[in-house]
Design an enzyme around this catalytic site. Structure first.
Site, PDB file in Angstrom:
ATOM      1  N   LYS A   1       2.403   0.986  10.372  1.00 24.30           N
ATOM      2  CA  LYS A   1       2.631   2.198   9.585  1.00 24.30           C
ATOM      3  C   LYS A   1       2.072   3.421  10.292  1.00 24.30           C
ATOM      4  O   LYS A   1       2.637   4.514  10.199  1.00 24.30           O
ATOM      5  CB  LYS A   1       1.986   2.058   8.201  1.00 24.30           C
ATOM      6  CG  LYS A   1       2.815   1.280   7.200  1.00 24.30           C
ATOM      7  CD  LYS A   1       2.158   1.350   5.826  1.00 24.30           C
ATOM      8  CE  LYS A   1       2.931   0.555   4.800  1.00 24.30           C
ATOM      9  NZ  LYS A   1       2.281   0.575   3.476  1.00 24.30           N
TER      10      LYS A   1
ATOM     11  N   GLU B   1       0.862  -1.183   0.000  1.00 27.93           N
ATOM     12  CA  GLU B   1       0.000   0.000   0.000  1.00 27.93           C
ATOM     13  C   GLU B   1       0.901   1.237   0.000  1.00 27.93           C
ATOM     14  O   GLU B   1       1.737   1.385   0.894  1.00 27.93           O
ATOM     15  CB  GLU B   1      -0.906  -0.011   1.228  1.00 27.93           C
ATOM     16  CG  GLU B   1      -2.009   1.019   1.167  1.00 27.93           C
ATOM     17  CD  GLU B   1      -2.985   0.876   2.321  1.00 27.93           C
ATOM     18  OE1 GLU B   1      -3.932   1.684   2.394  1.00 27.93           O
ATOM     19  OE2 GLU B   1      -2.790  -0.032   3.159  1.00 27.93           O
TER      20      GLU B   1
ATOM     21  N   ARG C   1       3.684 -13.252  10.127  1.00 36.39           N
ATOM     22  CA  ARG C   1       4.343 -11.966   9.972  1.00 36.39           C
ATOM     23  C   ARG C   1       5.658 -11.964  10.738  1.00 36.39           C
ATOM     24  O   ARG C   1       5.908 -12.804  11.597  1.00 36.39           O
ATOM     25  CB  ARG C   1       3.453 -10.831  10.493  1.00 36.39           C
ATOM     26  CG  ARG C   1       2.122 -10.719   9.782  1.00 36.39           C
ATOM     27  CD  ARG C   1       1.306  -9.564  10.313  1.00 36.39           C
ATOM     28  NE  ARG C   1       1.836  -8.286   9.863  1.00 36.39           N
ATOM     29  CZ  ARG C   1       1.215  -7.122  10.019  1.00 36.39           C
ATOM     30  NH1 ARG C   1       0.050  -7.086  10.632  1.00 36.39           N
ATOM     31  NH2 ARG C   1       1.739  -6.003   9.586  1.00 36.39           N
TER      32      ARG C   1
END
Length: 554
Positions: A270, A35, A260
């Site tokens: 983020k 993203e 992850r």
């Protein structure tokens, strides 16, 4: 990825492309869909290496697709930074670069197709009602708009696109199963109304697809065979498969999830990283204390060290936290073998060799890397006045102190054995100069009479050196689990950066340029700062300390 190391993902892919597999005879095709609302960090690096590495292992290809379906805070700056980071790591996508927003029109058409099949409807529950009607484990969700006629749904959805309604008035929902034990399948929202400018589409669109709807469609339109994603999407896989099965897309990708990457003493969110940047807790996304790839690169990390780290932690289905020390270990291991050795004095004090002739200068050949003979040697000048580390002298030595103190001998690296004769202090009692005498018979540092000299210290010729600023970095957070804290900012380490000015380095380092790295003898591994360093103002960042306290598992 190491072709000799197998994991459950490679096993699945091998099965899929083998005889009788769902992709028999097809080329493995993966994608990396970041993203563009921030910079890539070390956590993304795991996904990146798995996506590109899995395809490479089987002779396949990988698409780079910017997931810009949500226009909030997306920016071209991040797109360019992501591309730079991927290339830095050694991966390439060729001409297969896409934007999720490229598929807005087709995604809208497929949503209309679902409405026509009676598999989607326009719902006008408010956000508050949506939460109220969500149901519980043993209580189905509900929506009074579920049985709205198809023609009415089509008309309302078209008017949503035309911008006739305010944000939050309507959503488009899939008609799946309001009683499903998987809440992601309880008629999830597919589209919402947002009046916000898109970084590429401008104001053309005011309805935007949700990620769970857009992503499988994008994968299918690009011919992706294996959609590799992190473990939080495991519960979303039934919805991924439902979208693929019920929309008219040309292929049927397979979603596979992996854990992850978590690292202690840092944050990966983020949102939190953005807060650190925007509120000035760090100097920017590329601050060397940040877990971003550009921050690691500026600090002195190499792509090979990062890829080694990712390869060694492996691929699993269990979330875990890796010690930051292991990442440091991978870098230290690499730099120990290849980094040129140089002498730099971080906290200088003058050493005067009182019996060395004034005005005389000589040169010594010092090895560039004691572990690599092929690295050769370099000339280092020597004169009567030198710079040494302040803590290499102690007027009243503690036990087992083998450096300079009155009456003790040490070896000056590659030069002579010297005996300390005393020091000079200022009115406050601070040592301003140390005095010694050299033994001319010990040129090169060896005593011809065989006497033992325990200490060896580094030095820099005071008459032929360069000034430098040296930045010593430590963990950004003092708490190993800042994400678990009520306020992660309260866990910031106040000593995460120490800036030293007036440091003295070998003259040859004045020509060093980023991304060159060096081992400063006895001090650690340092890299030229890619932003602030110039020939007139040298700046070095400590990439990693010399001592390796991390003990990797056997």
């Amino acid at each position: 990825m190491d072709e000799n190391v197998r994991n459950f993902i490679t096993d699945f892919i091998e099965e899929d492309i083998g005889p009788g597999g769902r992709f028999e005879g097809m080329q493995v095709h993966t994608r990396f869909p970041p993203e563009p609302n921030g910079y890539l960090h070390i956590g993304h690096c795991k996904a990146l290496c798995i996506d590109f590495g899995s395809a490479e292992r089987f002779g396949g290809i990988t698409n780079l697709r910017m997931d810009d379906t949500n226009p909030a805070k997306e920016d071209t700056e991040f797109v360019e930074a992501i591309q730079e980071d991927i290339h830095w790591l050694g991966f390439d996508w060729g001409d297969r670069f896409f934007y999720g927003s490229d598929y807005f029109e087709k995604t809208y058409e497929l949503a209309v197709g679902l409405i026509k099949k009676g598999l989607a409807y326009v719902c006008e529950l408010t956000p508050e009602q949506f939460r109220e009607y969500r149901g519980a484990v043993n209580t189905p969700a509900r929506s009074p708009w579920r049985d709205r006629p198809i023609e009415e749904n089509l008309a309302l959805f078209a008017r949503m696109r035309a911008g006739e309604f305010p944000e939050g008035k309507y959503t488009l929902r899939a008609k799946i199963d309001l009683a499903s034990g998987n809440f992601n399948m309880r008629d999830p929202v597919l589209y919402r109304i947002r009046y916000i400018e898109h970084h590429r589409q401008g104001t053309k669109w005011c309805v935007f697809p949700m990620y769970d709807f857009a992503h499988p469609i994008q994968d299918a339109l690009e011919g992706i065979t294996h959609s590799l994603c992190s473990l939080e999407y495991e519960d979303h896989r039934p919805l991924y498969d439902w979208v693929i099965e019920h929309t008219d897309v040309p292929s049927k990708p397979r979603q596979i999830e992996f854990s992850r990457l978590g690292i202690d003493h840092t944050v990966m969110s983020k949102r939190k990283l953005r807060k650190l940047v925007e509120e000035g807790y760090v100097s920017g996304w590329d601050d060397p204390r940040m877990p971003t790839l550009c921050g690691l690169r500026r600090r002195g990390y190499t792509p090979s060290a990062v890829r080694t780290f990712i390869g060694r932690i492996g691929v699993s289905k269990v979330n875990s936290t890796v010690e930051y020390g292991f990442l440091e270990h991978c870098l230290r291991e690499e730099l120990n073998l290849r980094a040129p050795r140089r002498m730099a004095v971080l906290r200088p004090v003058k050493l005067v060799v009182t019996n060395y002739p004034e005005g005389r200068t000589e040169t010594f050949d010092v090895e560039n890397n004691n572990l690599d003979e092929s690295a050769g040697t370099r000339p280092v000048s020597f004169s009567r006045e030198l710079w040494i580390e302040a803590d290499d002298f102690m007027e009243e030595p503690v036990k087992k102190y083998n450096r300079l103190y009155p009456g003790n001998e040490v070896r000056l690296k590659g030069a002579y054995i010297v005996k300390c004769t005393g020091c000079e202090k200022d009115p406050e009692g601070n040592v301003t100069a140390v005095f010694c005498e050299y033994d001319p018979a010990t040129r090169g540092g060896n005593a011809p009479d065989g006497r033992k000299v325990r200490g060896t210290i580094h030095w820099v010729d005071a008459g032929n050196c360069a000034d430098a600023e040296i930045r010593l970095y430590d963990d950004l957070f003092s708490d190993p689990e800042p994400d678990a804290a009520e306020d992660f900012l309260a866990c910031l380490n106040p000593d995460s950066l120490e800036t030293l000015t007036g440091c003295k380095v070998e003259r040859a380092l004045a020509d060093a340029k980023a991304p060159e790295s060096f081992q400063f003898l006895r001090m650690g591994y340092f890299a030229v700062d890619s932003v602030d360093s110039t020939p007139e103002r040298l700046v070095f960042n400590r990439a990693v300390a010399l001592k390796d306290s991390f003990k990797p598992q056997a």
